[in-house]
Design an enzyme around this catalytic site. Structure first.
Site, PDB file in Angstrom:
ATOM      1  CB  CYS A 251      -0.965  -0.036   1.175  1.00 16.45           C
ATOM      2  SG  CYS A 251      -2.298   1.151   0.995  1.00 16.45           S
ATOM      3  CG  HIS A 335      -4.054  -3.722   2.495  1.00 17.69           C
ATOM      4  ND1 HIS A 335      -3.222  -3.247   3.474  1.00 17.69           N
ATOM      5  CD2 HIS A 335      -4.568  -2.639   1.862  1.00 17.69           C
ATOM      6  CE1 HIS A 335      -3.235  -1.921   3.457  1.00 17.69           C
ATOM      7  NE2 HIS A 335      -4.044  -1.524   2.481  1.00 17.69           N
ATOM      8  CD  GLU A 337      -2.197  -6.099   5.134  1.00 12.06           C
ATOM      9  OE1 GLU A 337      -1.725  -6.407   4.030  1.00 12.06           O
ATOM     10  OE2 GLU A 337      -2.644  -4.968   5.380  1.00 12.06           O
TER      11      GLU A 337
END
Lengths: 356, 1078
Positions: A251, A335, A337
């Site tokens: 990001c 993202h 994650e």
């Protein structure tokens, strides 16, 4: 009828939306952005990338499963993405007063009140979203009946990264390899994803000159606001590029790595904030559904000759990641994650770890 | 679209799902139509096999060739042999198509003719269909399924339970009816139960108990490049234990956290990759409400009811995309068909909630159990769209059309034992919850009894609270604006609000009360807004015309031109017995004509199983209620040129008078004429004036009057109570006993509840006139005859068109009478008249000034589109009489009914004056035998090869069947017959083996044993009369035939016709010819 206080959201262009307060009964201001995710409000609220923003949820019913307990596990929050709520306020169509979930220990309303965050419902968030889509993200303020008026506040003029970054070096996890994690407002799940893979994480403030410490890989986190504010980080990344150890970014990390690679960034009209952004790995048939939360993007055409796009957004063609043509440097605008959102790209952590 | 990834196919065969039945309904018309569109766009020649003539997919322009033939391996092979396709689609026709495809693959037919299966390979289908393979397959990747451990000792049971984790269910193996089964929460309980169970069974099965677990589904798509998306997830309101088809379902899930949601999503993708699906599949989970433990219940490797629902819920065209993926494309090659600019590789973001509610028709059957559970009984479903749960559940409960106004403010329903009604769910449970809440049951208590997640219950409780608050006011105009807004945002209708204030006064003043709420709230500016379904929650601009109305919003998404250039077509609502896919065909065809004639078409309908609710079928689709209130809301916004009520069946037709009173421009026949045809008294008086004969009837309020009337007309009589206590609404009574029994047990006769008694003419033919008239002149007509004599509901009857056995004289009279009626009612549009004919006398039974169930059938057989004509008439376009008429046809069409008795445990599979079929087929043949054979095989009958059991009822029916019995005998069938029938056959020189009724258990051989041993493969059982012994004996035989899957016929005329057909025409002489070639 339930007793609620009236609350009015006013946008900088004068448009108003009336709703009812269910959170902290104060007034607040920030940049109004919308997110089309259907789940994940505890994660979003605590995501440092939302610093200074008023979050509008397009999914109409908010608060269904309450809020999980505030607990630490391995020195990071177990269920949240940071230690506190970063959004200035949350806006929804409907609020669920009676939540239901085995993990919840309180309601969203209670949590918002605890952290003095404004929450309103009864707002036509679809109409509001369309307004933001057509006119771009804009500033807004919410005044709850009985609380005083406030002025507009533009978070993008501030160095938000500096605001949310850790202030001192922290250590997480154990392992033979050391990963320096530049905290531009890191989501805790990035730390969890790294430590789960058996590496030692040295989490450093955004402007820390990490090149002075020995490391096996560099990880640049997500973070709020305008990447141009984090020039210091970019300088350090340039040094790391010279060092040549593996680099990965997420990001804001993608934007800062791109800037270090000579590219420029620009503000998107209303950003990508959702769980359903399609990206394609450039030059392949591999596509991924990704979780995203960003208002700025990298201009791929400005990348220097050694670099190339790694992922591209299948909806609007914007950059979703870059990589170095010969060295172990890559980053993703989305993202991997997740938290919240789909976990389909978590393998990028494996790719990074395998380079160390 | 890049062409490079597409495989090289030229001619593709698609298997349809056949007649609508419980568990396999209209959703496959939708998925098949989408697949055909996807193939057509590629320039691929398409062949469709589907005997369901009332579907949209079997219409002109959808497939290049359509075969109205049974979807069975035999017929599909014949078509493959003839057409030589290079590809076949198995995933778009439900379980019927899938099973047929797997059989063809296993028998080597597909290889022999080099036909490739598009999309998911057969191997993967088998891995998901076979329970054992399925468990093994998921074990390979460590995904948990529901397993049971068979053990022979208590010690082993304890070991198994420890592995599975408590609570467990223990079932005694080889024991019927759940004997010795139970739940165990701990080892102690397990030991006690196992010892008992092992005392009468050598083996017990130990299974993890998932009672009260959530049921969650994901719709997953995968392309051959291994890219996966989950288009939608759904959560059942009813916890595990109730079939998902029987559950109230919401999308997206409401009680899952982000972690839960993505955990299950990730598993679904892991599964679809491992199984190797190419296209679409759904994964069903049981999910522990107290942890993240889960079990996979099943995986459907095909388009399903859920995928149709997911398509409508999200706007993502699953079937269309699945077909493209089957052709070889990647998801990245395809565009989002709503936004047109974004990719089809994405997961829809919803900014609304949808709620699906099943529609049951259990009241139509004798003997059926009302409890709902692990098998499906519902016949249709609705989908409500809104922006709060309260709004969608109330909308949905109105949509199911069973006289309910929402969750509250309904007619009182008496529930004897609320606790039991909560814990043992029936089709009415949601209303029991409403009552429990009003009686003060807490959410916790209801949760304990139902295991329904408290999230849902709290929301329902909000509705009850709002109603209570409104009940405090004694006049509508006194309600505070905020309270009305709150009620509206919780989905209250004007009627509900009025009823909360006026109470029972509304029973007789429903329109007046509702109108007052309407005008009051409009004066306050409380009106709904229109929102779009755009798949991306407004993130990208979408030109979508897929709309719904909500009170949870402040702004319309669409602009209104108010140029009066649109035409609203009202759809058919939930599929139910008596109204299903045929009215969807009518609706779709009306939309197409409206567009063709240069008007903008607007559809209102809420049935997710339909093609009419596909947003590419019209210019604007309002997926919303067909109530007066909502239709008026839309008319006020849309300001159309006019509204068409006559193509969607009875629901829109019923709105005629009220819409007319509100000055809505109803296109076609006037509301007054509709009323004159619907109102029994007015219609009857009109027939008398025109000197048209009708069966004598009278509306009566006492036993005395009924007896007097019967003295005049004689038995049998048809009795239609206006208020039904239980069981079917209509009955034929042949004597005083039956009459008394029916009226005392089933109905209530009083001044408030009169009974209509009509003379019942035996041995009469029933004839249908389907026609279109313009300004009272008939433009086109089709006369068809029932194979059965009058007494079988026209929706259950087997219908032949053109008629083969009507006198020319009768035909002439039918036409004359129909013309008189058309003129008298000044009909402009579609209509249907039902006649009785005996000798050359004809009597009118009823007349509907709307399209009838048989419109698609006669339109397709005659190849004149009656709806196209009718719509033109309603648009005021002059039409010419078609040059062709039924006498020119050198072929025959036969429409046969599909019954779903096997799904309805306990129901008596006998036909009567009330309709009980769930679907139909229509097949075309060179003659009656050819067409009848095709259509009967299409509804699940099989040609017997072993023996036939005959019990042929009363003397008249015995005689009717004599010729058929001779033919069976001549064809070498072994005949078994019960007492009277046996005697009759012997007397007529037909050898038969005598078998005994269940009421004579000590005599051998027993009829039931014969069935159990599968020694017969056709049962003809004609009920003689309604005496209780006869009923029980016959019932046992009929029910056994259904439960053992042995073809059953209960009508003498139909049985004769079928026997005549298969003894006259050998199967390999049945003509294999596409519709287009007739």
């Amino acid at each position: 009828m339930r007793e609620t206080k009236r609350a009015v959201l006013t946008l900088e262009d004068g448009t108003t939306f009336e709703g009812k307060s269910f959170g902290y009964e104060g007034s607040t201001a920030g940049e109004v952005v919308f997110n089309t995710a259907m789940t994940g409000y505890p994660e979003s609220l605590t995501d440092p990338s939302y610093e200074g923003q008023i979050l509008v949820t397009t999914y109409p019913i908010l608060g269904n499963y309450g809020v999980p307990p505030r607990r630490q596990k391995d020195e990071v929050s177990e269920y949240y993405e940071s230690d506190c709520i970063h959004c200035k306020a949350i806006v929804a169509q409907d609020y669920t007063y009676d939540h239901s979930h085995w993990q919840a220990d309180r309601s969203l309303a209670d949590w918002l009140k605890e952290e003095k965050i404004v929450g309103i419902y009864g707002v036509d968030t679809r109409a509001l979203t369309k307004h933001l889509r057509e006119h771009g993200s804009m500033l807004g303020k919410i005044v709850v009946d009985g609380a005083g008026d406030v002025g507009f506040y533009d978070p993008n003029k501030e160095n938000l990264v500096a605001k949310v970054s850790c202030k001192e070096v922290e250590h997480h996890g154990q392992g033979d390899k050391t990963v320096v994690l530049v905290d531009c407002g890191v989501k805790h799940n990035i730390i969890r994803c790294l430590t789960r893979r058996g590496v030692k994480v040295v989490r450093v403030p955004w402007d820390y000159d990490f090149t002075v410490i020995p490391y096996d890989g560099l990880f640049i986190s997500n973070g709020p606001g305008n990447p141009d504010m984090a020039e210091k980080t970019v300088e350090n990344i340039r040094k790391a590029i010279e060092i040549g150890k593996p680099i990965c970014g997420i990001c804001m990390g993608n934007q800062l790595l791109s800037k270090a690679a000579g590219a420029t960034t620009y503000k998107l009209k209303y950003g990508h904030r959702s769980h359903n952004q399609p990206v394609r790995r450039v030059g392949s048939d591999q596509c991924f559904v990704t979780s995203q939360n960003h208002g700025f993007a990298v201009d791929s055409s400005t990348l220097s000759a050694d670099w190339e796009p790694l992922f591209v957004n299948m909806n609007d063609g914007t950059n979703e990641g870059i990589r170095h043509k010969s060295k172990p440097f890559f980053s993703a605008q989305f993202h991997p994650e997740a938290s919240s959102g789909p976990k389909d790209t978590e393998f990028l952590f494996d790719e990074f770890i395998s380079l160390l | 679209m890049s062409q490079t990834n597409r495989f090289d196919f030229h001619k593709v065969l698609l298997l349809g799902s056949g007649a609508l039945k419980i568990g396999e309904a209209g959703e496959f018309d939708y998925s098949g139509s989408q697949a055909l569109k996807a193939l057509k766009e590629e320039g691929i020649e398409t062949i469709l096999i589907n005997p369901n003539i009332a579907t949209v997919q079997t219409s002109d322009g959808f497939a290049d060739k359509i075969y109205f033939l049974p979807v069975t391996p035999y017929f599909v092979e014949k078509v493959i042999e003839k057409e030589r396709p290079d590809g076949i689609l198995l995933a778009f026709g439900g379980q019927t198509a899938l099973n047929c495809g797997v059989a063809l693959s296993e028998s080597g037919v597909l290889d022999r003719y080099d036909v490739k299966v598009l999309g998911t390979p057969v191997r993967a289908i088998m891995d998901t269909e076979d329970r054992e393979l399925f468990v093994k397959k998921l074990d390979e990747i460590g995904v948990k399924t529901i397993k049971s451990e068979a053990v022979n000792s208590t010690a082993d049971a304890i070991k198994a339970a420890d592995e599975l984790g408590y609570p467990v269910i223990v079932r005694a193996a080889y024991a019927l009816g759940g004997l010795g089964s139970g739940f165990c929460d701990n080892e102690e309980e397990l030991i006690a139960l196992c010892e008992k169970a092992l005392s009468f069974s050598p083996q017990v099965l130990v299974e993890k108990s998932l009672k009260g677990w959530k049921e969650v589904e994901y719709e997953v798509v995968r392309d051959r490049f291994d890219n996966c998306i989950t288009v939608c997830n759904m959560e059942n309101f009813d916890p595990l234990g109730i079939h998902t088809g029987e559950s109230i379902v919401v999308a997206p899930s409401q009680t899952l956290s982000n972690e839960d949601y993505h955990y299950l999503r990730q598993l679904a993708i892991k599964i679809i990759r491992h199984v190797g699906i190419v296209g679409e599949c759904n994964v069903q989970y049981a999910f522990d409400p107290q942890s993240m433990d889960y079990r996979v219940i099943e995986v459907n490797a095909r388009l399903s009811r859920s995928s149709a629902l997911a398509s409508k819920a999200t706007g993502y065209p699953l079937a269309f995309v699945a077909a493209k993926l089957g052709l070889g494309y990647g998801l990245f090659d395809l565009r989002n068909s709503v936004t047109k600019e974004t990719s089809a590789f994405f997961e829809p973001a919803l900014d609304y909630i949808v709620c699906k509610i099943p529609r049951w028709d259990l009241g139509k059957f004798h003997g059926v159990k009302r409890e709902i559970g692990s098998s499906m009984k519902s016949v249709g479903e609705v989908m409500a769209i809104g922006r709060t749960f309260e709004e969608v559940i109330q909308k949905g409960l109105r949509m199911i059309g069973q006289g309910m106004h929402g969750f509250v403010e309904n007619k009182f329903m008496s529930v004897a034992d609320i606790d039991k009604a909560l814990s043992a769910p029936t089709d009415k449970r949601i209303f029991v919850i409403s009552q429990a809440m009003q009686r003060g049951y807490s959410v916790d208590r209801i949760h304990e009894l139902t295991k329904i997640d408290k999230w849902f219950l709290h929301k329902l409780h909000n509705i009850v609270e709002t109603a209570k608050e409104m009940e405090q006011y004694d006049d509508v105009e006194k309600l505070p604006e905020q309270l009305i807004r709150q009620a509206k945002s919780q989905g209250f209708s004007d009627f509900q609000i009025a009823r909360s204030v006026f109470g029972d006064w509304m029973n007789d003043h429903s329109e007046e009360g509702s109108d007052r709420v309407r005008s009051y709230r409009k004066s306050l500016g409380v009106t709904p807004v229109v929102k779009q379904i755009d798949t991306l929650a407004a993130e990208y601009p979408a030109m979508t015309n897929y709309l719904y109305l909500t009170y949870n919003g402040s702004e319309n998404d669409v602009k209104y031109l108010h140029d009066h250039r649109s035409i609203i077509v009202l759809g058919s609502g939930a599929y139910r017995i008596g109204s299903s896919v045929e009215f969807d065909w009518c609706s779709v065809n009306a939309l197409m004509t409206v567009n063709k004639e240069g008007w903008r078409s607007v559809m209102i309908n809420y049935n997710p199983e339909t093609v009419s609710t596909d947003y590419d079928m019209c210019d604007r689709l309002y997926f919303d209620e067909l109530t007066y209130e909502r239709v008026m809301d839309i008319i006020e916004l849309e300001q159309p040129h006019g509204t068409i009520l006559s193509v969607g069946g009875q629901i829109p037709n019923n709105l005629a008078t009220r819409l007319d009173k509100s000055n809505v421009n109803i296109l076609g026949t006037s509301a007054k004429s509709i009323d004159n045809a619907e109102d029994r008294n007015k219609f009857s008086a009109m027939l008398d004036r025109l000197n048209i004969d009708q069966p004598r009837w009278s509306e009566l309020t006492s036993f005395e009057d009924i007896n007097k009337f019967i003295e005049k007309v004689g038995f049998p009589v048809l009795v239609r109570p206006s208020y039904v206590l239980s069981g079917a609404a209509m009955n034929v009574c042949s004597n005083n006993d039956e009459l008394e029994r029916f009226l005392r047990l089933a109905a209530n006769v009083s001044k408030q509840h009169p009974v209509v008694v009509s003379e019942f003419i035996q041995g009469a033919k029933e004839i249908e006139m389907d026609a279109v008239a313009q300004n009272g002149e008939i433009v086109a007509y089709a006369i068809s005859e029932h194979i059965e004599f009058a007494g079988v509901h026209s929706g259950d009857a087997t219908i032949q068109f053109p008629p083969q056995k009507l006198y020319v004289e009768t035909m002439r009279r039918l036409k004359k009478v129909s013309s008189q009626i058309a003129k008298a009612l000044n009909i402009s549009g579609p209509f249907n008249i039902q006649f009785l004919a005996k000798n050359n006398d004809i009597k009118v039974i009823e007349c509907n000034l709307r399209a009838s169930r048989s419109f698609p059938f006669v339109s397709k057989v005659l190849k004149i589109n009656f709806i196209d004509l009718a719509t033109k008439v309603m648009l005021g376009i002059p039409v010419e009489r078609p040059a062709k008429n039924a006498f020119d046809l050198d072929y025959v069409g036969i429409k046969a009914s599909q019954f779903s008795f096997s799904r309805l445990q306990g129901a008596d599979p006998v036909l009567g004056v009330d309709m009980s079929s769930t679907g139909e087929v229509g097949c075309i043949g060179t003659d009656t035998n050819d067409a009848l054979l095709k259509s009967m095989l299409s509804v699940g009958l099989r040609i017997p090869s072993k023996g036939v059991l005959l019990s042929t009822g009363a003397a008249k029916q015995k005689t009717d069947l004599l010729e058929a019995a001779h033919k069976l005998n001549a064809a070498g069938f072994k005949l078994y017959a019960t007492g009277g029938t046996h005697k009759f056959l012997n007397e007529n020189g037909i050898p038969a083996i005598c078998v005994h009724w269940p009421s004579e258990p000590d005599k051998q051989p027993q009829a039931l044993e014969l069935l159990h041993n599968k020694e017969v493969d056709l049962v003809v059982n004609i009920p003689k009369n309604l005496s209780s012994a006869e009923l029980t004996n016959g019932y046992k035989i009929r029910r056994a035939a259904i439960d053992l899957n042995i073809p059953l016929l209960t009508n003498a005329r139909l049985a004769s016709a079928f026997i005549n057909a298969f003894t006259s025409v050998p199967l390999d002489e049945v003509e294999i010819k596409p519709w287009q070639a007739y």
